[in-house]
Motif scaffolding. Sequence first.
Motif, PDB file in Angstrom:
ATOM      1  N   ARG A  24     -11.118  -0.500   2.235  1.00  0.00           N
ATOM      2  CA  ARG A  24     -11.562  -1.683   1.478  1.00  0.00           C
ATOM      3  C   ARG A  24     -10.903  -1.713   0.104  1.00  0.00           C
ATOM      4  O   ARG A  24     -10.475  -2.779  -0.378  1.00  0.00           O
ATOM      5  CB  ARG A  24     -13.081  -1.683   1.325  1.00  0.00           C
ATOM      6  N   GLU A  25     -10.791  -0.546  -0.543  1.00  0.00           N
ATOM      7  CA  GLU A  25     -10.177  -0.487  -1.874  1.00  0.00           C
ATOM      8  C   GLU A  25      -8.689  -0.826  -1.803  1.00  0.00           C
ATOM      9  O   GLU A  25      -8.159  -1.532  -2.665  1.00  0.00           O
ATOM     10  CB  GLU A  25     -10.396   0.904  -2.489  1.00  0.00           C
ATOM     11  N   PHE A  26      -8.008  -0.338  -0.766  1.00  0.00           N
ATOM     12  CA  PHE A  26      -6.590  -0.701  -0.568  1.00  0.00           C
ATOM     13  C   PHE A  26      -6.451  -2.216  -0.407  1.00  0.00           C
ATOM     14  O   PHE A  26      -5.568  -2.836  -0.996  1.00  0.00           O
ATOM     15  CB  PHE A  26      -6.020  -0.008   0.676  1.00  0.00           C
ATOM     16  N   ALA A  27      -7.323  -2.804   0.396  1.00  0.00           N
ATOM     17  CA  ALA A  27      -7.261  -4.258   0.626  1.00  0.00           C
ATOM     18  C   ALA A  27      -7.512  -5.011  -0.679  1.00  0.00           C
ATOM     19  O   ALA A  27      -6.858  -6.018  -0.969  1.00  0.00           O
ATOM     20  CB  ALA A  27      -8.281  -4.664   1.686  1.00  0.00           C
ATOM     21  N   ARG A  28      -8.436  -4.518  -1.472  1.00  0.00           N
ATOM     22  CA  ARG A  28      -8.779  -5.167  -2.748  1.00  0.00           C
ATOM     23  C   ARG A  28      -7.618  -5.114  -3.734  1.00  0.00           C
ATOM     24  O   ARG A  28      -7.348  -6.074  -4.461  1.00  0.00           O
ATOM     25  CB  ARG A  28     -10.004  -4.472  -3.356  1.00  0.00           C
ATOM     26  N   LEU A  29      -6.927  -3.976  -3.736  1.00  0.00           N
ATOM     27  CA  LEU A  29      -5.835  -3.785  -4.700  1.00  0.00           C
ATOM     28  C   LEU A  29      -4.480  -4.268  -4.176  1.00  0.00           C
ATOM     29  O   LEU A  29      -3.499  -4.255  -4.893  1.00  0.00           O
ATOM     30  CB  LEU A  29      -5.750  -2.303  -5.105  1.00  0.00           C
ATOM     31  N   GLY A  30      -4.446  -4.654  -2.915  1.00  0.00           N
ATOM     32  CA  GLY A  30      -3.213  -5.210  -2.346  1.00  0.00           C
ATOM     33  C   GLY A  30      -2.474  -4.228  -1.456  1.00  0.00           C
ATOM     34  O   GLY A  30      -1.980  -3.206  -1.926  1.00  0.00           O
ATOM     35  N   VAL A  31      -2.475  -4.545  -0.183  1.00  0.00           N
ATOM     36  CA  VAL A  31      -1.732  -3.720   0.774  1.00  0.00           C
ATOM     37  C   VAL A  31      -1.034  -4.672   1.745  1.00  0.00           C
ATOM     38  O   VAL A  31      -1.612  -5.675   2.168  1.00  0.00           O
ATOM     39  CB  VAL A  31      -2.689  -2.729   1.495  1.00  0.00           C
ATOM     40  N   LYS A  32       0.213  -4.375   2.049  1.00  0.00           N
ATOM     41  CA  LYS A  32       0.985  -5.260   2.934  1.00  0.00           C
ATOM     42  C   LYS A  32       0.748  -4.905   4.391  1.00  0.00           C
ATOM     43  O   LYS A  32       0.338  -3.785   4.717  1.00  0.00           O
ATOM     44  CB  LYS A  32       2.482  -5.158   2.600  1.00  0.00           C
ATOM     45  N   LEU A  33       1.040  -5.871   5.261  1.00  0.00           N
ATOM     46  CA  LEU A  33       0.885  -5.655   6.701  1.00  0.00           C
ATOM     47  C   LEU A  33       1.648  -4.409   7.141  1.00  0.00           C
ATOM     48  O   LEU A  33       2.818  -4.238   6.779  1.00  0.00           O
ATOM     49  CB  LEU A  33       1.416  -6.864   7.488  1.00  0.00           C
ATOM     50  N   GLY A  34       0.982  -3.544   7.871  1.00  0.00           N
ATOM     51  CA  GLY A  34       1.656  -2.375   8.433  1.00  0.00           C
ATOM     52  C   GLY A  34       1.826  -1.196   7.503  1.00  0.00           C
ATOM     53  O   GLY A  34       2.350  -0.157   7.894  1.00  0.00           O
ATOM     54  N   LYS A 322     -17.356   6.980  -3.278  1.00  0.00           N
ATOM     55  CA  LYS A 322     -16.756   6.826  -4.609  1.00  0.00           C
ATOM     56  C   LYS A 322     -15.463   7.614  -4.775  1.00  0.00           C
ATOM     57  O   LYS A 322     -14.528   7.156  -5.443  1.00  0.00           O
ATOM     58  CB  LYS A 322     -17.777   7.218  -5.684  1.00  0.00           C
ATOM     59  N   SER A 323     -15.399   8.797  -4.174  1.00  0.00           N
ATOM     60  CA  SER A 323     -14.161   9.592  -4.293  1.00  0.00           C
ATOM     61  C   SER A 323     -13.017   8.906  -3.548  1.00  0.00           C
ATOM     62  O   SER A 323     -11.869   8.928  -3.998  1.00  0.00           O
ATOM     63  CB  SER A 323     -14.381  11.011  -3.759  1.00  0.00           C
ATOM     64  N   ALA A 324     -13.322   8.276  -2.419  1.00  0.00           N
ATOM     65  CA  ALA A 324     -12.296   7.549  -1.650  1.00  0.00           C
ATOM     66  C   ALA A 324     -11.733   6.398  -2.481  1.00  0.00           C
ATOM     67  O   ALA A 324     -10.512   6.196  -2.557  1.00  0.00           O
ATOM     68  CB  ALA A 324     -12.897   7.032  -0.351  1.00  0.00           C
ATOM     69  N   GLN A 325     -12.624   5.665  -3.131  1.00  0.00           N
ATOM     70  CA  GLN A 325     -12.177   4.540  -3.963  1.00  0.00           C
ATOM     71  C   GLN A 325     -11.337   5.035  -5.140  1.00  0.00           C
ATOM     72  O   GLN A 325     -10.326   4.421  -5.492  1.00  0.00           O
ATOM     73  CB  GLN A 325     -13.396   3.758  -4.465  1.00  0.00           C
ATOM     74  N   GLN A 326     -11.749   6.169  -5.719  1.00  0.00           N
ATOM     75  CA  GLN A 326     -11.016   6.728  -6.858  1.00  0.00           C
ATOM     76  C   GLN A 326      -9.596   7.130  -6.451  1.00  0.00           C
ATOM     77  O   GLN A 326      -8.637   6.860  -7.187  1.00  0.00           O
ATOM     78  CB  GLN A 326     -11.771   7.941  -7.415  1.00  0.00           C
ATOM     79  N   ALA A 327      -9.455   7.762  -5.290  1.00  0.00           N
ATOM     80  CA  ALA A 327      -8.126   8.195  -4.829  1.00  0.00           C
ATOM     81  C   ALA A 327      -7.201   6.990  -4.640  1.00  0.00           C
ATOM     82  O   ALA A 327      -6.033   7.019  -5.040  1.00  0.00           O
ATOM     83  CB  ALA A 327      -8.247   8.979  -3.527  1.00  0.00           C
ATOM     84  N   VAL A 328      -7.729   5.919  -4.057  1.00  0.00           N
ATOM     85  CA  VAL A 328      -6.910   4.714  -3.826  1.00  0.00           C
ATOM     86  C   VAL A 328      -6.507   4.080  -5.157  1.00  0.00           C
ATOM     87  O   VAL A 328      -5.345   3.699  -5.345  1.00  0.00           O
ATOM     88  CB  VAL A 328      -7.667   3.703  -2.938  1.00  0.00           C
ATOM     89  N   LYS A 329      -7.469   4.003  -6.086  1.00  0.00           N
ATOM     90  CA  LYS A 329      -7.145   3.458  -7.419  1.00  0.00           C
ATOM     91  C   LYS A 329      -6.022   4.258  -8.068  1.00  0.00           C
ATOM     92  O   LYS A 329      -5.107   3.702  -8.692  1.00  0.00           O
ATOM     93  CB  LYS A 329      -8.385   3.504  -8.324  1.00  0.00           C
ATOM     94  N   ALA A 330      -6.089   5.575  -7.928  1.00  0.00           N
ATOM     95  CA  ALA A 330      -5.081   6.454  -8.536  1.00  0.00           C
ATOM     96  C   ALA A 330      -3.709   6.238  -7.908  1.00  0.00           C
ATOM     97  O   ALA A 330      -2.691   6.153  -8.607  1.00  0.00           O
ATOM     98  CB  ALA A 330      -5.508   7.911  -8.392  1.00  0.00           C
ATOM     99  N   ILE A 331      -3.674   6.136  -6.581  1.00  0.00           N
ATOM    100  CA  ILE A 331      -2.397   5.908  -5.874  1.00  0.00           C
ATOM    101  C   ILE A 331      -1.763   4.598  -6.329  1.00  0.00           C
ATOM    102  O   ILE A 331      -0.570   4.542  -6.648  1.00  0.00           O
ATOM    103  CB  ILE A 331      -2.636   5.900  -4.344  1.00  0.00           C
ATOM    104  N   LYS A 332      -2.554   3.539  -6.361  1.00  0.00           N
ATOM    105  CA  LYS A 332      -2.030   2.220  -6.734  1.00  0.00           C
ATOM    106  C   LYS A 332      -1.640   2.171  -8.210  1.00  0.00           C
ATOM    107  O   LYS A 332      -0.687   1.493  -8.591  1.00  0.00           O
ATOM    108  CB  LYS A 332      -3.052   1.123  -6.412  1.00  0.00           C
ATOM    109  N   ALA A 333      -2.380   2.903  -9.056  1.00  0.00           N
ATOM    110  CA  ALA A 333      -2.059   2.932 -10.491  1.00  0.00           C
ATOM    111  C   ALA A 333      -0.711   3.613 -10.732  1.00  0.00           C
ATOM    112  O   ALA A 333       0.093   3.145 -11.547  1.00  0.00           O
ATOM    113  CB  ALA A 333      -3.159   3.655 -11.263  1.00  0.00           C
ATOM    114  N   ILE A 334      -0.467   4.720 -10.016  1.00  0.00           N
ATOM    115  CA  ILE A 334       0.808   5.434 -10.146  1.00  0.00           C
ATOM    116  C   ILE A 334       1.964   4.496  -9.793  1.00  0.00           C
ATOM    117  O   ILE A 334       2.978   4.433 -10.486  1.00  0.00           O
ATOM    118  CB  ILE A 334       0.827   6.702  -9.252  1.00  0.00           C
TER     119      ILE A 334
END
Length: 436
Positions: A24-34, A322-334
């Motif tokens: 859900r966090e990936f979808a919120r922050l933007g993820v492309k098909l595939g 919450k830890s799952a959401q934090q990891a995704v935020k960190a990946i997208k921020a980098i």
Amino acid sequence: MAGSGKHFKYLILGGGVAAGYAAREFARLGVKLGELAIISKEAVAPYERPTLSKAYLFPQGAARLPGFHVCVGSGGERLLPEWYSEKGIELILSTEIVKAELAANTLTSVAGATFTYDNLIVATGSVATRLTDFGIQGADSKNIFYLREIDDADKLLSAIQARKNAKTIIIGGGYIGLELGAALKINELDVTMVYPEPWCMPRLFTAGIAAFYEGYYANKGIKIIKGTTAVGFDSDANGNVTTVKLKDGRVLDAHIVVVGVGARPQTTLLKGQVAEEKGGVKTDGFFKTSAPGVYAVGDIATFPSKLYKELRRVEHVDHSRKSAQQAVKAIKAIEAGRSVEEYDYLPYFYSRAFDLSWQFYGDNIGDAVLFGDADPSSSKPKFGSYWIKDGKIVGAFLESGSPEENQVIAKIARLQPPAPDLRQLQSDGLSFASKL
């Protein structure tokens, strides 16, 4: 071979609560098909696992999929299997990964399929500790159940429905034991709980808190045997369990046995490839492990607690989300060249059983003060506890609190205000927190 050789920018290993919230966090922050896939050995899309020990087992109005897919457990959108398709997220289900080569960014399934990735989030959770692990005689008999996945719950449900008033022995007095004790009693089974500790939920409850729940369960007709544990099982000619042998010499008749003696983090795939600490995979405040591009979340992560200034590992659904959401935020921020705040987690645990519902925040260390009506025979019991260390309130527990009152005890656990005289605190009870 299905999926063999597939490459993903982001790969989530594990199909539990953390996987769904990460998606859900990936979808919120933007993820492309595939770009994103979830690999799970379970046959269904991520769901709210705590439901299995509660409403899933109810005789009336039972929870069933798709009703409790994530993220309904935190009041969010329910992610049906179609949601993943619409977002271009691949669900690779019924697929068990047996090898992880982190240096080569490669995972291999039991069927030999390979998957490669740029970023990996490991969300493998915990596996139930089994009595067969200790070589207990007869522990492999039929109708001895563990509860971790939906398949486990379905097997237990079949046993419940097969025999009215079945003699049911629950081994363990923690979360699973207490929640299942309630669910099985609601099914009108003959329930006995057995655990070695002097009281239930000893990792969290004080003797005073536990006395309430033990009394309440006894009033519901649940028998409780403390200070001993199972050392063997007998079975009939068909291999079905018939008796539970206890360490104190007692022998209990049994048609169903449910075991809840803890769980251990599933880190085997990562052994020797990442730094480990306190039984889990060591991460930073963004859940990054020592292996490049690899993150570990939920039960398996040992992370720096900002609040307590030490490394902690937490097994609870709230932290998994919450830890799952934090990891995704960190990946997208980098990727965006930005930074995110380090994980700042206030420990939070909760449970529901019968008409009861409690919440706990903070740390349960130091002196404990019990307040309110903790009489198990009260028509509307309501009580709580504070924990005091070094003159400060560091933890708070509340049974039967309103949403607003639960927010108040969460606030006090984070603020850690100076504690008044213990007698005064006991007398003030919840009003002390409310005044802050």
